[in-house]
Design an enzyme around this catalytic site. Structure first.
Site, PDB file in Angstrom:
ATOM      1  N   ARG A  96      71.519  28.449  33.794  1.00  0.00           N
ATOM      2  CA  ARG A  96      70.783  27.214  34.091  1.00  0.00           C
ATOM      3  C   ARG A  96      70.572  26.989  35.582  1.00  0.00           C
ATOM      4  NH1 ARG A  96      75.044  23.493  31.160  1.00  0.00           N
ATOM      5  NH2 ARG A  96      76.337  25.015  32.309  1.00  0.00           N
ATOM      6  N   HIS A 123      77.801  23.585  40.499  1.00  0.00           N
ATOM      7  CA  HIS A 123      76.935  22.803  39.611  1.00  0.00           C
ATOM      8  C   HIS A 123      77.736  22.063  38.544  1.00  0.00           C
ATOM      9  CE1 HIS A 123      77.170  25.502  36.036  1.00  0.00           C
ATOM     10  NE2 HIS A 123      77.435  26.414  36.961  1.00  0.00           N
TER      11      HIS A 123
END
Length: 209
Positions: free
Chosen positions: A43, A100
């Protein structure tokens, strides 16, 4: 696989043709301005997040965006070699360590040993984050939601510190020849936060600032 093959065909007929001159120029070499150290998570797409073109970023990705401490060794050290090449050969001007949200690598630090028995090399790699886990456990109060983002963000700052164990990085940074940044990317919102060394906090990268 058909989708991937179709994507290659579309890239060649559309994206490549749109920037044909750029690709022809890149065919003779690269001169990226930034080393981007990010997570292997599917992602996290560095060029998409930064809106950069091919040739701008030299990208290193691994589980949980770890930076192994520098050491002299005869082993095969992929991340260390990439940092060495980016700094000493490509002469990048910036290094970004980007963590992240919802990071599986950081979450795996809390996994039961039994769940990692079939991935011994992953388990060994996670040793690079266990000091961060211990630090967070001391201050998080046991709240899992708070613990998650704290581990992810403190992991970024720890990897930035480890860059300083690389003699050539330390030398260039102290000489003002290379800048080091820590980013935290929130996947569901698209927000990216930059670490402020003065305040000790991650601050939203915003056009208003």
């Amino acid at each position: 696989m058909k989708r991937l093959f179709d994507g290659v065909i579309k890239f060649r007929s559309e994206d490549y043709e749109e920037r044909k001159e750029l690709f022809e120029e890149l065919g003779t070499g690269q001169k990226p301005h930034t080393l981007f150290i990010g997570c292997s998570d599917s992602r996290v797409v560095p060029n998409l997040v930064t809106k950069t073109l091919p040739g701008e970023l030299f990208v290193v990705r691994n589980i949980a965006n770890f930076v192994p401490p520098y050491r002299a060794t005869g082993e095969y050290v992929s991340t260390t070699a990439a940092i060495e090449y980016a700094v000493n050969v490509l002469n990048v001007e910036n290094i970004i360590v980007c963590g992240h949200s919802n990071c599986g690598g950081c979450a795996a630090l809390y996994a039961e040993p039994e769940t990692l028995k079939d991935v011994p090399r992953v388990n060994r790699w996670l040793d690079l984050g266990r000091d961060v886990m211990k630090q967070v456990d001391e201050i998080s109060g046991g709240d899992e939601t708070e613990r998650e983002w704290m581990v992810e963000q403190m992991n970024v700052t720890e990897q930035m510190k480890r860059l300083y164990t690389y003699p050539f990085v330390k030398e260039r940074h102290e000489a003002g020849k290379i800048a080091i940044y820590g980013w935290y990317y929130v996947i569901p919102t698209g927000e990216v936060f930059n670490y402020n060394f003065d305040s000790g906090y991650f601050e939203l990268i915003d056009s208003e600032k």
